[in-house]
Design a protein around this motif. Structure first.
Motif, PDB file in Angstrom:
ATOM      1  N   GLY A   6       0.804  -1.218   0.000  1.00 23.63           N
ATOM      2  CA  GLY A   6       0.000   0.000   0.000  1.00 23.63           C
ATOM      3  C   GLY A   6       0.835   1.265   0.000  1.00 23.63           C
ATOM      4  O   GLY A   6       2.037   1.264  -0.247  1.00 23.63           O
ATOM      5  N   SER A   7       0.179   2.364   0.338  1.00 28.88           N
ATOM      6  CA  SER A   7       0.830   3.676   0.314  1.00 28.88           C
ATOM      7  C   SER A   7       1.928   3.808   1.356  1.00 28.88           C
ATOM      8  O   SER A   7       2.961   4.435   1.106  1.00 28.88           O
ATOM      9  CB  SER A   7      -0.209   4.776   0.525  1.00 28.88           C
ATOM     10  N   SER A   8       1.719   3.232   2.534  1.00 27.97           N
ATOM     11  CA  SER A   8       2.736   3.370   3.588  1.00 27.97           C
ATOM     12  C   SER A   8       4.028   2.663   3.196  1.00 27.97           C
ATOM     13  O   SER A   8       5.123   3.170   3.443  1.00 27.97           O
ATOM     14  CB  SER A   8       2.216   2.843   4.926  1.00 27.97           C
ATOM     15  N   GLY A   9       3.917   1.508   2.556  1.00 26.66           N
ATOM     16  CA  GLY A   9       5.105   0.810   2.085  1.00 26.66           C
ATOM     17  C   GLY A   9       5.799   1.579   0.976  1.00 26.66           C
ATOM     18  O   GLY A   9       7.030   1.588   0.893  1.00 26.66           O
ATOM     19  N   CYS A  10       4.999   2.233   0.143  1.00 24.12           N
ATOM     20  CA  CYS A  10       5.574   3.044  -0.938  1.00 24.12           C
ATOM     21  C   CYS A  10       6.375   4.214  -0.370  1.00 24.12           C
ATOM     22  O   CYS A  10       7.399   4.600  -0.931  1.00 24.12           O
ATOM     23  CB  CYS A  10       4.472   3.554  -1.860  1.00 24.12           C
ATOM     24  N   THR A  11       5.934   4.760   0.745  1.00 20.42           N
ATOM     25  CA  THR A  11       6.655   5.848   1.385  1.00 20.42           C
ATOM     26  C   THR A  11       8.047   5.380   1.811  1.00 20.42           C
ATOM     27  O   THR A  11       9.048   6.072   1.594  1.00 20.42           O
ATOM     28  CB  THR A  11       5.865   6.386   2.597  1.00 20.42           C
ATOM     29  N   SER A  12       8.115   4.200   2.392  1.00 20.03           N
ATOM     30  CA  SER A  12       9.417   3.642   2.801  1.00 20.03           C
ATOM     31  C   SER A  12      10.304   3.375   1.598  1.00 20.03           C
ATOM     32  O   SER A  12      11.500   3.679   1.614  1.00 20.03           O
ATOM     33  CB  SER A  12       9.212   2.355   3.596  1.00 20.03           C
ATOM     34  N   LEU A  13       9.727   2.805   0.551  1.00 25.95           N
ATOM     35  CA  LEU A  13      10.510   2.521  -0.656  1.00 25.95           C
ATOM     36  C   LEU A  13      10.995   3.805  -1.322  1.00 25.95           C
ATOM     37  O   LEU A  13      12.124   3.863  -1.811  1.00 25.95           O
ATOM     38  CB  LEU A  13       9.685   1.694  -1.638  1.00 25.95           C
ATOM     39  N   ALA A  14      10.152   4.834  -1.338  1.00 18.27           N
ATOM     40  CA  ALA A  14      10.552   6.110  -1.938  1.00 18.27           C
ATOM     41  C   ALA A  14      11.737   6.704  -1.182  1.00 18.27           C
ATOM     42  O   ALA A  14      12.658   7.259  -1.791  1.00 18.27           O
ATOM     43  CB  ALA A  14       9.381   7.084  -1.956  1.00 18.27           C
ATOM     44  N   SER A  15      11.738   6.554   0.136  1.00 21.07           N
ATOM     45  CA  SER A  15      12.872   7.043   0.936  1.00 21.07           C
ATOM     46  C   SER A  15      14.144   6.303   0.551  1.00 21.07           C
ATOM     47  O   SER A  15      15.214   6.911   0.439  1.00 21.07           O
ATOM     48  CB  SER A  15      12.591   6.857   2.428  1.00 21.07           C
ATOM     49  N   LEU A  16      14.033   5.009   0.348  1.00 21.19           N
ATOM     50  CA  LEU A  16      15.183   4.210  -0.078  1.00 21.19           C
ATOM     51  C   LEU A  16      15.668   4.647  -1.461  1.00 21.19           C
ATOM     52  O   LEU A  16      16.872   4.765  -1.703  1.00 21.19           O
ATOM     53  CB  LEU A  16      14.826   2.724  -0.094  1.00 21.19           C
ATOM     54  N   LEU A  17      14.740   4.899  -2.362  1.00 22.06           N
ATOM     55  CA  LEU A  17      15.104   5.318  -3.712  1.00 22.06           C
ATOM     56  C   LEU A  17      15.849   6.654  -3.724  1.00 22.06           C
ATOM     57  O   LEU A  17      16.651   6.912  -4.615  1.00 22.06           O
ATOM     58  CB  LEU A  17      13.851   5.416  -4.592  1.00 22.06           C
ATOM     59  N   LYS A  18      15.574   7.494  -2.739  1.00 23.98           N
ATOM     60  CA  LYS A  18      16.195   8.821  -2.687  1.00 23.98           C
ATOM     61  C   LYS A  18      17.618   8.806  -2.131  1.00 23.98           C
ATOM     62  O   LYS A  18      18.328   9.804  -2.237  1.00 23.98           O
ATOM     63  CB  LYS A  18      15.344   9.762  -1.835  1.00 23.98           C
ATOM     64  N   ILE A  19      18.045   7.696  -1.555  1.00 26.11           N
ATOM     65  CA  ILE A  19      19.388   7.613  -0.991  1.00 26.11           C
ATOM     66  C   ILE A  19      20.407   7.565  -2.138  1.00 26.11           C
ATOM     67  O   ILE A  19      20.369   6.647  -2.960  1.00 26.11           O
ATOM     68  CB  ILE A  19      19.536   6.371  -0.084  1.00 26.11           C
ATOM     69  N   PRO A  20      21.308   8.537  -2.211  1.00 25.11           N
ATOM     70  CA  PRO A  20      22.255   8.603  -3.329  1.00 25.11           C
ATOM     71  C   PRO A  20      23.136   7.356  -3.469  1.00 25.11           C
ATOM     72  O   PRO A  20      23.568   7.033  -4.569  1.00 25.11           O
ATOM     73  CB  PRO A  20      23.107   9.831  -3.026  1.00 25.11           C
ATOM     74  N   THR A  21      23.401   6.677  -2.386  1.00 26.66           N
ATOM     75  CA  THR A  21      24.265   5.496  -2.431  1.00 26.66           C
ATOM     76  C   THR A  21      23.481   4.189  -2.615  1.00 26.66           C
ATOM     77  O   THR A  21      24.065   3.110  -2.562  1.00 26.66           O
ATOM     78  CB  THR A  21      25.117   5.402  -1.152  1.00 26.66           C
ATOM     79  N   SER A  22      22.191   4.301  -2.852  1.00 20.10           N
ATOM     80  CA  SER A  22      21.377   3.104  -3.049  1.00 20.10           C
ATOM     81  C   SER A  22      21.881   2.317  -4.254  1.00 20.10           C
ATOM     82  O   SER A  22      22.217   2.888  -5.286  1.00 20.10           O
ATOM     83  CB  SER A  22      19.914   3.502  -3.290  1.00 20.10           C
ATOM     84  N   GLU A  23      21.943   1.020  -4.110  1.00 19.80           N
ATOM     85  CA  GLU A  23      22.369   0.160  -5.210  1.00 19.80           C
ATOM     86  C   GLU A  23      21.209  -0.658  -5.767  1.00 19.80           C
ATOM     87  O   GLU A  23      21.419  -1.629  -6.477  1.00 19.80           O
ATOM     88  CB  GLU A  23      23.509  -0.745  -4.745  1.00 19.80           C
ATOM     89  N   LEU A  24      20.001  -0.235  -5.451  1.00 17.49           N
ATOM     90  CA  LEU A  24      18.805  -0.927  -5.918  1.00 17.49           C
ATOM     91  C   LEU A  24      18.703  -0.809  -7.436  1.00 17.49           C
ATOM     92  O   LEU A  24      18.730   0.293  -7.985  1.00 17.49           O
ATOM     93  CB  LEU A  24      17.581  -0.317  -5.247  1.00 17.49           C
ATOM     94  N   ARG A  25      18.626  -1.942  -8.109  1.00 20.80           N
ATOM     95  CA  ARG A  25      18.562  -1.966  -9.574  1.00 20.80           C
ATOM     96  C   ARG A  25      17.187  -2.408 -10.091  1.00 20.80           C
ATOM     97  O   ARG A  25      16.790  -2.036 -11.174  1.00 20.80           O
ATOM     98  CB  ARG A  25      19.609  -2.921 -10.138  1.00 20.80           C
ATOM     99  N   SER A  26      16.490  -3.214  -9.297  1.00 21.00           N
ATOM    100  CA  SER A  26      15.210  -3.774  -9.729  1.00 21.00           C
ATOM    101  C   SER A  26      14.230  -3.763  -8.565  1.00 21.00           C
ATOM    102  O   SER A  26      14.599  -4.082  -7.430  1.00 21.00           O
ATOM    103  CB  SER A  26      15.422  -5.207 -10.233  1.00 21.00           C
ATOM    104  N   LEU A  27      12.989  -3.389  -8.864  1.00 22.45           N
ATOM    105  CA  LEU A  27      11.962  -3.338  -7.844  1.00 22.45           C
ATOM    106  C   LEU A  27      10.697  -3.974  -8.420  1.00 22.45           C
ATOM    107  O   LEU A  27      10.128  -3.476  -9.397  1.00 22.45           O
ATOM    108  CB  LEU A  27      11.713  -1.879  -7.448  1.00 22.45           C
ATOM    109  N   LYS A  28      10.290  -5.089  -7.832  1.00 23.07           N
ATOM    110  CA  LYS A  28       9.121  -5.831  -8.307  1.00 23.07           C
ATOM    111  C   LYS A  28       7.988  -5.674  -7.310  1.00 23.07           C
ATOM    112  O   LYS A  28       8.047  -6.204  -6.210  1.00 23.07           O
ATOM    113  CB  LYS A  28       9.476  -7.298  -8.513  1.00 23.07           C
ATOM    114  N   LEU A  29       6.993  -4.917  -7.719  1.00 26.07           N
ATOM    115  CA  LEU A  29       5.879  -4.590  -6.836  1.00 26.07           C
ATOM    116  C   LEU A  29       4.544  -5.080  -7.395  1.00 26.07           C
ATOM    117  O   LEU A  29       3.524  -4.407  -7.276  1.00 26.07           O
ATOM    118  CB  LEU A  29       5.842  -3.071  -6.608  1.00 26.07           C
ATOM    119  N   PHE A  30       4.530  -6.249  -8.000  1.00 22.27           N
ATOM    120  CA  PHE A  30       3.297  -6.823  -8.531  1.00 22.27           C
ATOM    121  C   PHE A  30       2.268  -6.989  -7.421  1.00 22.27           C
ATOM    122  O   PHE A  30       2.590  -7.452  -6.324  1.00 22.27           O
ATOM    123  CB  PHE A  30       3.552  -8.211  -9.140  1.00 22.27           C
ATOM    124  N   SER A  31       1.045  -6.616  -7.694  1.00 17.57           N
ATOM    125  CA  SER A  31      -0.094  -6.904  -6.822  1.00 17.57           C
ATOM    126  C   SER A  31       0.170  -6.530  -5.367  1.00 17.57           C
ATOM    127  O   SER A  31       0.091  -7.351  -4.461  1.00 17.57           O
ATOM    128  CB  SER A  31      -0.434  -8.395  -6.926  1.00 17.57           C
TER     129      SER A  31
END
Length: 104
Positions: A6-31
């Motif tokens: 839901g939206s609350s989880g998206c808030t946490s993920l968005a914070s992670l995405l904003k970290i300049p040193t994040s190495e996240l390459r793929s995000l699978k959020l089906f359903s």
């Protein structure tokens, strides 16, 4: 089946995405019960991310044209690093598809 973040989880993920040193390459959020609010928050995180290559948002049928527009606006940015965007079974209506086409 997704995790229903839901939206609350998206808030946490968005914070992670904003970290300049994040190495996240793929995000699978089906359903994951993501709605327009969650899509907008994710879009905000994506706008500041420079590592994500693949984003899978299929089967989040609560996202309407409003939420899709927020996601698609990020695609127009020259700093967007996405190479793959999966929207399968996302319930996109004609207006959302037009928004997608216009963002490419």
């Amino acid at each position: 089946m997704g995790n229903d973040i839901g939206s609350s989880g998206c808030t946490s993920l968005a914070s992670l995405l904003k970290i300049p040193t994040s190495e996240l390459r793929s995000l699978k959020l089906f359903s994951n019960s993501i709605d327009d609010e969650g899509a907008a928050v994710l879009a905000d995180g994506l706008a500041e991310n420079n590592t994500l290559k693949c984003l899978h948002l299929g089967r989040n049928t609560e996202i309407t044209e409003t939420g899709w527009r927020a996601i698609f606006a990020v695609l127009q940015s020259s700093s967007c690093t996405l190479e793959e965007l999966d929207l399968s079974e996302g319930g996109l209506d004609n207006d959302a598809v037009v928004s997608l086409v216009n963002s490419l």
